[in-house]
Every structure is written in structure tokens, then in C-alpha cells.
Design an enzyme around this catalytic site. Structure first.
Site, PDB file in Angstrom:
ATOM      1  N   ASP A  73     -34.298   7.030  -3.237  1.00  0.00           N
ATOM      2  CA  ASP A  73     -35.253   6.109  -2.612  1.00  0.00           C
ATOM      3  C   ASP A  73     -35.825   5.144  -3.650  1.00  0.00           C
ATOM      4  OD1 ASP A  73     -36.492   8.484  -3.716  1.00  0.00           O
ATOM      5  OD2 ASP A  73     -38.394   7.809  -2.904  1.00  0.00           O
ATOM      6  N   GLU A 138     -38.541  10.786  -3.384  1.00  0.00           N
ATOM      7  CA  GLU A 138     -39.256  11.093  -4.641  1.00  0.00           C
ATOM      8  C   GLU A 138     -40.550  10.310  -4.738  1.00  0.00           C
ATOM      9  OE1 GLU A 138     -40.584  10.863  -8.803  1.00  0.00           O
ATOM     10  OE2 GLU A 138     -39.962   9.186  -7.558  1.00  0.00           O
TER      11      GLU A 138
HETATM   12 ZN   LIG Z   1     -38.330   7.042 -10.202  1.00  0.00          ZN
END
Ligand SMILES: [Zn+2]
Length: 381
Positions: A73, A138
């Protein structure tokens, strides 16, 4: 693999808009790429269009499992008009590839994937396994890493490299923890000319605000590598209209923790303060913890750390120090696995993550492919 193909792979995945979602498209791209080179991969679905990817090469000749990990992401591009070129149409200017995620961290992820493909094609001798773990979410709470850890994907890992952008400035072996919290105060409306009929939610919230500042800032807590514990209220709101005693108020904040003053202790202290204030008549404060990421302090002189330093010295002739940083990573979740293992954060990049005109030096990206390859063959020798 030809240099142009390596560059194209990075361009392709940067062009996939995986802003807080849609990681599946990145996972599928990589899976197809691995397939083309005779390597199977598997998906672990987190949510619709959000799949983690797991790929493994090597053998079970030893217990050693080296994990390479990176998140798929990216954060939003912000105001796209501020960018020199389209953040999702990567462009190379003066040896730098610009685009959202070039630095954080699709270059690290692509370099790890290409390193595995090349090792496989070269029939590299392995004594153990090399596993790529590509994660979702994340940037919004290390969601994929949390899921993968809970489901046992790191239980047999003996060392891990996370390809977040460190560049050659420092190999990261420690980072602070992070807590996002919210405190809500509930009161009762009344006309502001008759406050005795109401309960002022802002006054009560303000008591928490002042007491917590006193509690967390009156003494300094420091870690020799990570620096100071940090507490801040960063958002506040309350009230309904100017001539009403407010029935609602809330604040939010972010805390950066260190091993000696950790998440559990801080949350316990916050709960105690809330409980104490709620003893008072008409106080109604509630605390919610919206993100809770522990600090990571791995071994400074682990095998994988030493190997990373040696390989970098050999290949690009730089002495890279071992360092600690403030920002949290997937390591905060992965290190909750069954067994402890050393983890380092080492990947292509610079100081431009989350910024307009984020970029990665193309040479740095290409060099990291070779560095990762030699790190794997050395660790799994
Ligand atoms: Zn990162």
C-alpha cells in the site's frame, strides 16, 4: 534480468493505485511475474481487493528462514496538482524515478522480488528458505503484518529484512512504538446563562488534558538508541453552539513509546487517570486506543545486520551505521510472532516518503537487487 525490465517492473507497480487498499492488484502483478519465472506464490486475503502475498524459494535443509518483507500500500498523493508529474505515472528525470510509492516502498518490494527471481534462475545454493512476505495496510495500522503474524506466517522465521526506505544512511534495527488515542467527555447541555443545569464537557476534558500533559511530560524518559518518549494531543474539538454549555468534547493524540516506557505502561497510566477523574461528580470520560504498536529493538549485531553491513561495504563501498528511528513499521507486528528473531530495515530510498515529488534513485534501486541477493546467499550459505 535486464536493467530495463527491472525498471519497468517498478514503474508498473507504482502505476497501480494501491492507496490504502487495492493491494490485490500489486499482489497479482507480482504473482504473475513469479509464475513467469517458475515460482509459485500464495495469497492471504485480508479484505476485498486486499491480499497479502507469500512467496518462498529454497529448501528445508536447515532451520534457517530468511524473510524479506515489504508493504504494497501507499499513502495518498495529496494534492496531485502539486506534483511535477502524475504521481501514478512514474517518470524518470536525472536518474530519479518520481511517483507515489517509488520510495515508500515499492522499490524495496520490487528489488526483493527481483532478487528472488534472479537467485532462482541462477540456481543459487541455499541452505534454508527465502520467503517474501508482501503486506497490505501497513500505512493504516500494519493490518497485513498483524494478520500474517496471527496466522503463523512468521513462526519459523529466523531473520527478517524489511525493505522500507533507509537508503545507505543507516540500517534500522530499532524503532519507537506508537499509540493513537481518543478521549471523549460527555456532559449535559444547558443554556450558558444557567450552567448549574448542565455539565460542561469541555471543562472535564480540559482536566484530562492538563493532567495528562503533566503526567507524561514532567519527567523525561529516554532510550539510548531511540531517544525520548513523546506524548502529544494533536486534535481537539467540542461544543455545539456558543450559548450552550457543551455536552460533548473530545481530543485525540499520538504517543511514541520506547522499551523502557512502553505501550502497556502508558495505557495503564492513562486508564488510571481517567478512572481517577471519573470518581468526581458528573465526570464522564472514556478512553479509546485506536492504534497500539509496540516499539522494536532488535539485536544491533545480529547475523543479518552484520551481513547487510558487509555486503553493502563490498558492493557499494559504504560503511552503513546501525540506527534507531521514530517511525513504526510492520516489524511492530511481526515481532509479536511465536519466536523472537532479529529484524533489520534496509531498502532503497531517501527522505521523500509521503511527500510531493517522492522519488527513488534508480541506481540505488538496482544496487539493492544485488545487495539483497548476496545477503540471502550469505545468510543461507
Ligand atoms: Zn513504508
Amino acid at each position: 534480468m535486464e536493467k530495463q525490465e527491472k525498471i519497468q517492473i517498478l514503474k508498473d507497480i507504482v502505476a497501480i493505485k494501491s492507496v490504502n487498499g487495492n493491494e490485490k492488484e500489486v499482489a497479482e502483478y507480482l504473482s504473475k511475474l513469479f509464475k513467469k519465472h517458475g515460482i509459485d506464490s500464495s495469497f492471504l486475503e485480508y479484505d476485498k481487493d486486499r491480499d497479502n502475498l507469500i512467496v518462498e524459494i529454497g529448501n528445508k535443509n536447515s532451520e534457517k528462514v530468511l524473510a524479506f518483507s515489504g508493504h504494497m500500500d501507499v499513502v495518498s498523493a495529496g494534492n496531485e496538482a502539486d506534483w511535477t508529474s502524475d504521481p501514478f505515472k512514474p517518470e524518470i528525470r536525472d536518474g530519479k524515478m518520481y511517483g507515489r510509492g517509488t520510495c515508500d516502498m515499492k522499490s524495496g518490494l520490487a528489488a526483493m522480488a527481483i532478487a528472488m527471481i534472479e537467485l532462482k534462475e541462477e540456481n543459487a545454493a541455499f541452505n534454508g528458505r527465502l520467503r517474501l512476505i508482501a503486506t497490505v495496510g501497513e500505512e493504516v495500522g500494519e493490518l497485513g503484518a498483524e494478520q500474517l503474524t496471527k496466522e503463523g506466517y512468521v513462526d519459523d522465521v529466523t531473520s527478517m529484512v524489511i525493505g522500507e526506505p533507509s537508503g545507505y544512511a543507516g540500517i534500522v534495527y530499532a524503532h519507537k512504538g506508537s499509540i493513537n488515542f481518543k478521549v471523549e467527555s460527555q456532559g449535559k447541555n444547558a443554556h450558558s446563562s444557567m450552567p448549574q443545569l448542565g455539565v460542561n464537557a469541555i471543562d472535564h476534558l480540559n482536566d484530562f488534558y492538563s493532567r495528562a500533559n503533566q503526567l507524561f511530560r514532567s519527567e523525561i524518559h529516554t532510550d539510548e538508541v531511540l531517544g525520548d518518549f513523546i506524548y502529544n494531543v494533536t486534535m481537539i474539538s467540542g461544543g455545539e453552539q456558543i450559548n450552550s454549555i457543551p455536552s460533548e468534547a473530545s481530543l485525540q493524540g499520538n504517543i511514541r513509546t520506547i522499551p523502557g516506557y512502553d505501550n502497556d505502561l502508558v495505557i495503564k497510566k492513562m486508564n488510571e487517570l481517567i478512572d481517577e477523574l471519573n470518581q468526581k461528580d458528573t465526570y464522564h470520560l472514556t478512553l479509546s486506543i485506536e492504534a497500539n504498536k509496540i516499539s522494536v529493538k532488535s539485536e544491533k549485531d545480529s547475523d543479518i545486520a552484520k551481513i547487510a553491513q558487509q555486503v553493502a561495504k563490498k558492493q557499494v563501498n559504504v560503511d552503513i551505521p546501525m540506527v534507531g528511528v521514530s517511525g513504526t513499521t510492520d516489524a511492530a507486528e511481526f515481532t509479536k510472532g511465536k519466536k523472537a528473531f532479529p529484524v533489520i530495515i534496509f531498502g532503497p530510498g531517501n527522505e521523500t516518503p509521503h511527500q510531493v515529488d517522492e522519488y527513488v534513485d534508480v541506481d540505488n534501486y538496482l544496487e539493492m537487487v544485488d545487495i539483497y541477493k548476496e545477503m540471502a546467499t550469505t545468510y543461507l550459505a
